[in-house]
Design an enzyme around this catalytic site. Structure first.
Site, mmCIF file in Angstrom:
data_model
loop_
_atom_site.group_PDB
_atom_site.id
_atom_site.type_symbol
_atom_site.label_atom_id
_atom_site.label_comp_id
_atom_site.label_asym_id
_atom_site.label_seq_id
_atom_site.Cartn_x
_atom_site.Cartn_y
_atom_site.Cartn_z
ATOM 1 N N GLY C 148 -7.842 2.754 -19.413
ATOM 2 C CA GLY C 148 -7.071 3.987 -19.518
ATOM 3 C C GLY C 148 -7.829 5.174 -18.942
ATOM 4 N N CYS C 149 -7.116 6.262 -18.689
ATOM 5 C CA CYS C 149 -7.720 7.407 -17.998
ATOM 6 C C CYS C 149 -8.656 8.211 -18.908
ATOM 7 C CB CYS C 149 -6.640 8.287 -17.377
ATOM 8 S SG CYS C 149 -5.324 8.777 -18.506
#
Lengths: 344, 344, 344, 344
Positions: C148-149
């Site tokens: 995920g970012c």
């Protein structure tokens, strides 16, 4: 206190009406309807209103709109033409913030809005809610059609020049730049911050609904045919419209254009003609009901350029609606609208 | 590898030249000068370049610019006219990103830039660096005057129509919207985020330096007098220019305007004519050298509307400069410029 | 050229994969699927790709994904777990950009994503796609779960400190700020420009799905329990994530923390430890695959503060996915990713 | 009407004071000084004030400040300490919006502000202008030190927890996000729109002047040592500060934290504790004097998270100054401040 109702209160014009009326000395909002949010506190949807209202959104059918002195329709196009007549017939006064009653020519209206009009008899009676032009008619009106946002900025920018022989009415260009709140509070892709942020673009370049609305007013005032090219742009900000209007001269101006503008708007509480060489910024009217403008003649050439700015949600929508309400109910015209713009 | 120098590398066009040349197959930046930052690593000032360069800003006098094949002047107006001639006389080729060599009429230049020109003999020899018009001349030029940013977007938007009898050349209107990087990296109040954020305004409405530059090119190409009203606007974004140009028709177009545009630019590597009914967004060219445009005829009326978009720092400055460099040095024209725009 | 497929290409990670792979020397995108846009040209939806692709979106069933060397799933959570196994069983390698294969503990996964996992057997085999930790495993992996970012920015910021006795692992705070593109390209109200512009707010302050993902990695590396409070914020920009991580010291650092960071990441092509006293800006990595970071010890007190920035769509999504693809297919790790950030 | 003077009126706090006092029922601004703009109309510099004032900036020496009931110093740090004493000795009451009188420890003050204090005797007498803590003292004060903006948001966020045994006072983290107007209206590079737009970054991560100011208040109230790590961030917007504060628990809370907050601030006119699970947005207080906050306990773990939002120019500066003025002059505390926030 006069009683006010708002139909369709979940959009940006709804919350903006609430903001402006929160401290109005003479009126009180007693009902705010919403199909989708009925039962929810208004300040739960709009936390900016916490502390200023205890209203709960009600189902349209449950609200006592008929008991109101005036009802605002802050609904999508096509709703007021269905629902306003019943109220009007009971004597309630109505300001429609949508486009249902703006165009007198029903064919033109149908062509641009893709619907057959449901209450054509009221179109005729409706007064176009631009106080700078129709103040007296608005005072006595039962139904007022509140002008569009691009329309207000553009129309006010050129009114003083309409009908003058040294202005070429045949090739007027209006290039407007609008913040994203003009598109309303509806789930959409093209107005996501990730889509519309850090970018500028035209839209509806081949023709926009506000073009015939501007033309209708200008033709009436100028008493001649108007050639108008109008192209709106979306710019990456929340609020504000700037309209740059280009008017070719035919011959020399018959008088000093700056003074002409100043005189024309001298008595208007919500139009500000700036000094020569000014460049109005939309932020200078952020949150208030002013239309600020400046007029230029670039390089002393054969073209006038007028730049006008408004807050699209105030003078371009809810603020002008309140101004109209004040006229209709006999309140002071600036009541509730004497705010200083938020700048920076 | 050809050796490249950059004079005045601390501004936005300087860092943008570095970005574009970082992976250029045929050239190498060997010197970057700065009076204010001499001795400082370039990537200390611009961390985005960390890992891509080891250059240190040098004093203008210390850099071996005469040993370069080509030198870019990314300096304020008035510097290149002083400093470029010495290099030119030693056979170095020069691209000036400022305005010093753009206008052929020295009186007009002095009037707009407020200086007497220091090297008028080079003005005559300079080639105007719009490859879409002057590709062959640029190949052989020793000195190229890189066009202005508003100018590039506007000129490319209307070139295909110049000289056509059914276009009224007398009342062209160009309304441009620019991001704040166009004002450069100089400490200033009016382009602070707190001043220019969330706001739109015109500037230089009474006359802007780019007007005579556009007029010069259009007059040359159209072989007739051009009447042009040009008004730039500052919009709250970092990069990008949109130009909406309005051209009145006199009579019916002699051919399908969409096809005219597509044919005119069919072979151009950096001009993209979009399909009918398109609305170009500045973000669609963010970071690359494309000028994207669409042409409309609103309501089938007597006006053509062309909307074009560029990245002001790329096709409007450093990218076009690299395109010119490629032509001058015999590299592939798109070398270093084949980037996909950053969207969203 | 290796053949690449993209499932779910209409979102931001899809277009970003296209941007990065457009000039990749070793691979070619041969299929891009979309339920909603099948039959439409990819560059019609994303004009920024005009000139770089002739692909047309295809129905998921019509694309020859089984003939690809590698397929990216750029789909919402819950799709890859349904559709990837059939491809995997045919020997196709897969990088999932969603969360389906990120968490090893299926109970935790179900609790946060509200679904029962459809292919738990592949969860076990999936390699977590953080090259800085699992480079060798990724090379041999058939299925990679792309991080995920917020997770990437935060995990990289603290990795060098994990397992050190002088760091209190029990009260780590990660405060992240993300641009609106992180919410994806879905019609929604809360990420409209008019809602998210000119405003900052927390979201999911009571718990966010990325918290267990960060914890899983840190626990594994530190070989001890991790206490982590993670609060994301939405800030008014399109791209970028900044993560500020606060780690309490217990005792004096055993070595110079700056040098520890520099040494830890010395060989990493996409991690940049900035010099002392730096403040990384998200724009310094706009459009590229770098994670830039700086470490501080405020007032020489008992807390370390690490600030790291990434482009959420590149190192936080599509760029890291390409980095993983390069490792899996034996390409140079930086192939297609050697871009200079777009700054300003 | 009480007479009010403003020293240093060209900055953002100056124009904001004018905005808020324009319709104040009990006071009138009679003088506004500026060294750089003396002789210029105030509404020429700030067109948003057109129609609301006829004031002209005067030279500091020319204004009859001694004839005022109260004078605001909206000057850079280090001016009020020089110029306020003369007024104070003549009985004029003063609110200093800068930092000159905020810190009681002169050594700490000198260390952070790099100056020797010019009027230490008045430091002792100054009352710290946080009405929520010092309302009674402010009423009687002759000199009020208006708190900093990050300070106000952060201090109000944690006040209800100070001194409670189940709160670990030793490792408080405050992570604030501020719009660019907080940097003031001074020509600078780093806050240009082209620099600070579309980007987020920390600043002063190694130590910021507001840290000792927050600590001073918290230490006083908690009656114990405070360990505070404070890191401010610049986010791309004009107005607003969000502060996320992390407070470790030591043991279980002695009572429901939500109710604790609601009770603590029940009588405060300008603090709004939102319902459980809320996420305050800075836009919900844009332009008004409210501090809105929400408290969370993520995953029921050992950390409390409080998010508070203010408008940095209102509750963080001019609004709080007017609130203090109201208390000092015996006006209604909310006079002039009962505005609804501008949202969207």
């Amino acid at each position: 206190m006069k009683k006010i109702g708002i139909v369709g209160g979940t959009g940006y014009t709804g919350v903006e009406l609430m903001r402006l009326l929160a401290h109005h000395p003479d009126v009180e909002v007693v009902a705010m309807t919403s199909r989708g949010e009925a039962g929810r506190r208004v300040d739960d949807l709009y936390p900016s209103l916490r502390g200023h209202t205890d209203l709960v959104f009600s189902e349209p059918g449950d609200a006592d709109l008929a008991g109101c002195d005036l009802v605002f329709f802050a609904t999508p196009n096509g709703i007021a033409m269905q629902e306003a007549p019943a109220l009007l017939e009971q004597g309630v006064r109505v300001v429609d913030l949508a486009a249902d009653y703006r165009l007198k020519d029903l064919d033109v209206w149908s062509q641009w809005y893709g619907m057959t009009h449901a209450s054509p008899e009221w179109v005729e009676q409706a007064v176009y809610g631009l106080p700078e032009l129709y103040r007296d008619e608005i005072r006595g009106a039962q139904l007022v059609a509140n002008p569009g946002c691009h329309v207000t900025a553009t129309t006010l920018a050129v009114l003083p020049l309409m009908g003058l022989d040294w202005v070429d009415h045949g090739q007027i260009v209006a290039d407007t730049k609008s913040g994203a709140s003009g598109a309303g509070r509806s789930a959409a892709v093209h107005t996501l911050l990730a889509e519309a942020g850090e970018s500028v673009r035209t839209y509806a370049a081949a023709g926009h609904r506000h073009q015939p609305e501007i033309r209708q007013t200008l033709t009436t005032i100028a008493e001649r045919e108007i050639g108008l090219t109008f192209v709106p742009h979306l710019v990456p900000m929340v609020r504000g419209i700037e309209s740059t209007v280009y008017l070719p001269l035919q011959g020399e101006p018959g008088e000093n254009v700056q003074r002409l503008y100043e005189r024309y708007y001298a008595e208007e509480p919500f139009v500000d003609v700036m000094p020569p060489n000014s460049h109005p910024e939309t932020r200078s009217v952020r949150g208030n009901n002013i239309c600020r403008m400046a007029v230029h003649r670039p390089l002393d050439g054969p073209m006038l350029v007028v730049s006008s700015v408004i807050d699209n949600l105030v003078k371009g929508a809810a603020g002008q609606a309140v101004q109209n309400m004040n006229l209709m109910l006999g309140c002071d015209e600036p009541a509730g609208l004497e705010l200083v713009a938020l700048s920076p």
